[in-house]
Each structure stands twice: as structure tokens, then as C-alpha cells.
Write a protein that holds these residues in place. Sequence first.
Motif, PDB file in Angstrom:
ATOM      1  N   PRO A 169       0.796  -1.240   0.000  1.00 21.74           N
ATOM      2  CA  PRO A 169       0.000   0.000   0.000  1.00 21.74           C
ATOM      3  C   PRO A 169       0.825   1.285   0.000  1.00 21.74           C
ATOM      4  N   PHE A 170       2.162   1.171   0.104  1.00 24.92           N
ATOM      5  CA  PHE A 170       2.976   2.356   0.392  1.00 24.92           C
ATOM      6  C   PHE A 170       3.111   3.302  -0.802  1.00 24.92           C
ATOM      7  N   ASP A 171       2.866   2.834  -2.016  1.00 26.85           N
ATOM      8  CA  ASP A 171       2.938   3.714  -3.192  1.00 26.85           C
ATOM      9  C   ASP A 171       1.591   4.358  -3.522  1.00 26.85           C
ATOM     10  N   TYR A 172       0.590   4.086  -2.719  1.00 23.87           N
ATOM     11  CA  TYR A 172      -0.756   4.597  -2.998  1.00 23.87           C
ATOM     12  C   TYR A 172      -1.191   5.465  -1.818  1.00 23.87           C
TER      13      TYR A 172
ATOM     14  N   LEU B 272      -3.933   4.904   1.139  1.00 25.00           N
ATOM     15  CA  LEU B 272      -5.298   4.608   0.709  1.00 25.00           C
ATOM     16  C   LEU B 272      -5.915   3.479   1.531  1.00 25.00           C
ATOM     17  N   LYS B 273      -5.083   2.584   2.019  1.00 25.86           N
ATOM     18  CA  LYS B 273      -5.641   1.494   2.837  1.00 25.86           C
ATOM     19  C   LYS B 273      -6.134   1.994   4.185  1.00 25.86           C
ATOM     20  N   ASP B 274      -5.667   3.179   4.603  1.00 28.59           N
ATOM     21  CA  ASP B 274      -6.109   3.767   5.867  1.00 28.59           C
ATOM     22  C   ASP B 274      -7.233   4.777   5.684  1.00 28.59           C
ATOM     23  N   PHE B 275      -7.705   4.963   4.471  1.00 26.91           N
ATOM     24  CA  PHE B 275      -8.804   5.884   4.202  1.00 26.91           C
ATOM     25  C   PHE B 275     -10.121   5.125   4.288  1.00 26.91           C
TER      26      PHE B 275
END
Length: 801
Positions: free
Chosen positions: A600-603, A616-619
Amino acid sequence: MGREERKRWRSGGRGGRRKRRQKKEGQCKDIELPKSKEKLLPGVRSCCLKLLSLPLGTDGGSSWGLSFLLFLAADVRSTPQLLTTKAAQCGITDDVRVDLSNCNLTAVPPFIPKSTCYLDLSHNRIFALQSTDLALLSDLCILRMMFCALSYISPDAFRGNPKLQELYLSSNKLNFIPELPALSQLSILDLSDNVYESYALRKSTHELKSLVTLSLGSPNATRINCSNLALLKGLPLKRLTLRAGVVVSGYQLGSLSQLVQLEELTLNLTFCECQQAFTDILRDLASTRLGRLTVVRFLPSLFNVFFDLLLGLRNLTQLRWLMFRDVWFNSSVLVQTISNVIQSPIEALIFLNMTYKEDTADGFQLFDIATHSRLGRLKAMVFNHYIYHSFHYPFKYPEVQELDLSNNILLATGLWYGCPDTDIFPALSSLVLRSNSFDDLSVVASKIGSVKHLKKLDLSFNPVKLQSCPSLPSSLCYFSLSGSDLGQNVLGHLSPNFLFVNLSQASIESLDTDSLLKLTHLKTLVLSSNSIEELPLNRSLPELEQLYVDNNKISTFHLRSFKGLPKLKRVHGGRNHFVCDCDLHTFLTQFNTSMLPGWPFDYRCHFPDHLAGTLLKDFHPSMVFCNLWIQASISLAVVLVMCVVLAWIFRAIGGAWYLRMLCVWLAVKRRSQRDARRLVGAMFHFVRSEWCNYELFFSQHRALGERCQDSLAFVLLEPIPPDSLPRKFLRLRTLLRQQTYLQWPQEKHKCRLFCASLRAVLGCTRGTLALRQAAEKMRQLCHTTHKDDTQQHWLINNEKE
């Protein structure tokens, strides 16, 4: 450690590491070639190659700088990286990675998180590594301590790190090779560029049961003995790098033959004083599984070779890849080298930064080799930065499969200078021309039109322009125009036969759906580092498997963009300008994120500002915010509640009556004209009725609208005391007290005066037809009343007479 060092450590994690990386990258970008090497001199005119020479100026004009890269095979790769970090095997993520390089540390910080798997302490001033420095880091997998001036390592320094797999201790000041006990999982060990005087390994070396890659080297270690490497016998060592002193003083035969599983060897050694050492090394390597050999600084300049040093290459039955880097070759030695290579199983021969000097009358020519017509297994030859001014090649290259001339300044006329119309490369399948000066795609297409088997064409980073419609070979499958600045116009010139298209850094701002629809066989499409803002919807690429759209300006993804891609396996979409909203969240909940490399680090969110940088995974927006059905249900419930409340209020204040009055008022208003100046209010015996109250309200409203005080005329046909009216007619009672009105007289002789006054009031009316009719009726009423009074008066007089 002081307060300032602790502060630097806390800020030196992710953010500090990013800044240092950017600083290093900036320094690398400032490196340029000397200006003295940019002047071009006449080169060689071979059948199909005009080689561009660069002046070197180190040999009185007898040597020239020639920078070109020539591949004559299909399986040539770059120099193997012997010390490759395998962070993925350790399961390393950002939350277990600590980078403390360039922090001016003098000791290992005591507050490093215990869960750390990756630790970088390079470029500090840590002189010693004690037994307690790393004892608490039981999960440590990779440790980098390069350029730390490290001179002492405790024998128990790594006892608390049983999971350590990679250890980099190069470029320090170790006086001896340290003890490394209890490291059974260690696979990569780098101890090169230290100051120990011999390659003698410690007894604990035999415990390194997983050691695969080893790098040793010291300017003080000039001899290689069997006892030095004896402890490596029996270990699964496959890659070895030896960086000895400037000159090798001796080599004991049998030292390297102990490493029977050795597959790759790099020798950064100079054999000018002990040429026999190199021949002995080749003899020992025949007993190993060596497949790749790299020789660095093999021979210095102005050195004479008295016998064939490379004769032993013929006995290396498993050697397939040979590289000479930073070497000086005479023409006679070069002929011996290529002659031995041709008669060996070597398939790829590479020369990087080679200086050449003629010591024969005609220099080096391929025809001088007796077996030049039979190239054996040799499929590839690489000349990169070849320093010479004259070279001859055969007329045809029937075996050539790949030709790579990257990183030069070749033009179309220079590459194909003097080429006849015949097929020079009948077997050519790959042509790589990256970073040259080709400016017309049509010219290149016309030159390669006769190459029937060409499958790959790479013109990346050339100033290519579309001056006319190019006609590319139908056999072409791989096509790259990365860094060409052609924009979206290039999309219309792609062939339906392409399987791989690279258009990264091509200044593309939008995608033409019609141009993409014809690419029915395309498997990989690279559109990285452009200015694309959105992906087209409902496009059909039935064979596409990989899509690269990273580093663009895409704000969101839609499922419809991937609906026509049934075979899609990977979508490289990181580092875009994502807008964190419901559309993007809906896409992520329905799309398989395992197809997103770098997740997920590039998004991360780019907009809105308060979410910038959020993964984005934390949104996670609320359900009410994104679910339309829930929003509709809440809205409907609110509307129903409001309707109930308003209905109750409407009923409580008698809204029905006001509504009826409003309807009547609107009906009357439609029948009336706007230019009415006077209103007549007639009060009869129905004064106590609701209709009378409405008439009064309507008349007063029009009076206020006309802003005329004499627009109300009160006519009373019978006396009405104001106090006798009900309280709900308060307005009428007030007006009767304040305003003059006409009252029907009880005395009959005053009827004429009443009628005259009424005529005076109504006579000035010039309003609508309704008012005129009302006035006429009032006149008739007055006239009839006056006539009746006259007749009655006449009858009375007659009776009296």
C-alpha cells in the motif's frame, strides 16, 4: 548519546532517509563527462557501422576514445550484483526499517525498536561494536555498517541476532576478519575494503552453513593461500569477490579449487608482477562450477605480456560469461583473448572501459584469427567505451541476433553509413538504440524494413519526431519510445501486432480510445511518468496482462476502466494524484489490491489537503458519506418528519382558513387589472360574516399597494356602531373610528345628498370594468331611490289636494 543525536535519530527515519536519498540523487545528477571528450573525430567506416571516436590524449595520439556498445547475441545481461539486498525474503516493511546513516553517531543508539529487521548505520563514526549494542534486536535480518571507521567487533556482538541474513561491513578499518559465531542463517557477508593483512578466516566461519555470497579485500592482503580459504570448503558458497592490493604478489595453487560449488567470481586484482598467478587461478577454476567470471584491472597500461595468460579459458567447461573491466589491452593480447574465447564454451564476451594500443603492424583484425569464420559458441560481444580509432568487421553477421548501440550519439546516417541494400543481419531479432541522436522515426523504419525477423526495437530517449507516417516491420512485437516527448500523437502509429509498448516519459496527457482499440494483441502497456489525468472507460484490450500508469496525474480509478481487460494481472498505478473520495473508496473495496504492485505504500492521498500523505488502505469514509441508499433513506425520513411538524403547525394556527382566503384572493386578483386605483368596500347586513372580513382585508391590502389614502370608500346602508362589532373584526372597528364613510340616511329628504356624495366618489373612477359596473349599479340604486322618493312625495301631495 546526547539530546541532539537522539533528535536526529528520531527525525532520521522515513523523512530523513528520504531527504538523504534525494540529496544523493542530486549529487549523482551533477556528474558530467569532461568537456575535452566531447569533440568528435573521424571513426571507422565499416560495412554498416560508423563508430564515433572520442579523443583520450594519453598516448601521444596513438589511441582514441571510442564509446559504443555492441551486442551480438540474445542472452546478455549486466554485471551480476554479488551483494544484492534481499529485503523481501526477510519480510521487511517500512515499520521495521531503521535508517540511521549519516547521523554523526559515535555509538549504536540504545533505543532502537526491538522489532527492527533492517538497520543502516553507515557513514557514521562508530569505532567499535560491543557485545551489548545489538543484543536486544532478536529480529534483525539486515545490518549495514559501511564507512564507519569500524576497527573492533566483539566476538559476541551478533549472538543476539540469530536471524541475521545479510551483513555489510565493507570500507572500514578492521585489522583482522572478525569472529561470526551463531549466524547459521547468514547468506551474504561483505568484508571488502578493510585493512587486514591476510584472508585468514576465523574458526567460526565453518558455522556459516547458509553463506552464499562472500566479498573479501584489503590493500594489505596481496597473497592468496590455501589455508586462507580452507574453512570455506563444504559451505554452499556460490559467489565470491576478491579485492586484493594493487598488485598480486602470489597465489598458491589449489586455493580456489576447494570451492567446488562456486558459480560466480569477481577478481579485482592486477597481475603485472605475477602473471603465473592468473594462469594458476584459471587452472583451479576448472575444478569448480564457475559460469560467470569478471576481471577488473587485469593488466595496467604499458605492460608487456610474454605468454598466453588466457589459455586456461578453454578448460573452463561451464564458463558462459566473461567480462573485462578497466583493462589495457595490446593488439596481440586482444587477438589471443578472442582466440581463446572462441575456442571455449563462452557465449558472452564483454569489454567495459578498455584501453587499446597497437603493438602489431596492422592492429587487431578479426580476420587475423584463424578460426574467425567459426565463432564457436560465442553469441555476444560487448564493447563499451572502447578506446581505439580503427576496427574492421566481417562483411556480414549471419549469427547476430541482438544489436545494442545504446548510450552514444549515433544518427541514422552514422549507423547505416555505406550499407548496401542486401540483408546485413538476416537473423537480427532485437535492435536497441537507446540514448542516441535519432530524430526521424520514418528513416529508422525504412532502414529496418528489410529485417524480416526483427521483433524488438528500442528508440528510447532519442529526439524522435513524426515527420511522416512510419512503416514499421510487421514482425515487430516489442516497441519502445520512452522519453521521446511525442505526446499522444504517437498512439495513432502503433501496430496491431505489438505485444509490448513502452511510452513512458512521452509527454502523453490523454489516451485516444480509438487508437488503443486496434492493439488487440497487446500484453504489456507502459505509460509511466506522463501527465495522464484519467483512464478511458470501457476500452477493450482483450490480451493485456500488465498496465503501467504510475507517476501520472490520475485522481481516481473506475471499475469500468478495467472492464474490458479480462486477462489483466498487474496494474502499476502508484504515486499518482489520488483524490480520496467515495468513488476511489468504492473502487478499492471491489478491486483486488493484490494486482497493485507497491501496495500500500505507493498509494497515498493527494487531495484533500487534510488527508495528503494518508495511505489509501487507511482511508475509511463513513457509510453514510458514501452509501446513496442510506443518504436517500435519511433524507426521506427527515422530509416526512418535517411534513408532520408543518401539518401540526398548519392545523394549530388555522391554516386551512388562510389557505381558502388566499385562493379566493388569487382568483379575484386574476380578474382585476393592475391599474385599478380605487376599491369599493360595501358593507351590508352581512357585516358580521366571514366574507365581509375578507372583503375588508382585500380592500385594505390593495389600498396599501396603491399607496393612496382615498382608495377606500365605506358605504353603510344602516348604522353600525363600532363597539357592536365582534372582537375578531378589530381592523374594521378601528377604520370606522378613524376614516370617513357614507351612511344611508334615515331621513328620506337626505337621500339626494347621499346619492350626490356617492356619485362624487364613484364619478372619478377610471379603473377597470368591474369598478365601472359597480359604480353604475350604485348610480342606478341611487336613481331608483330618488325616483321612489319623488313618486311617494307626489302621491302624498295629491292626496292632500
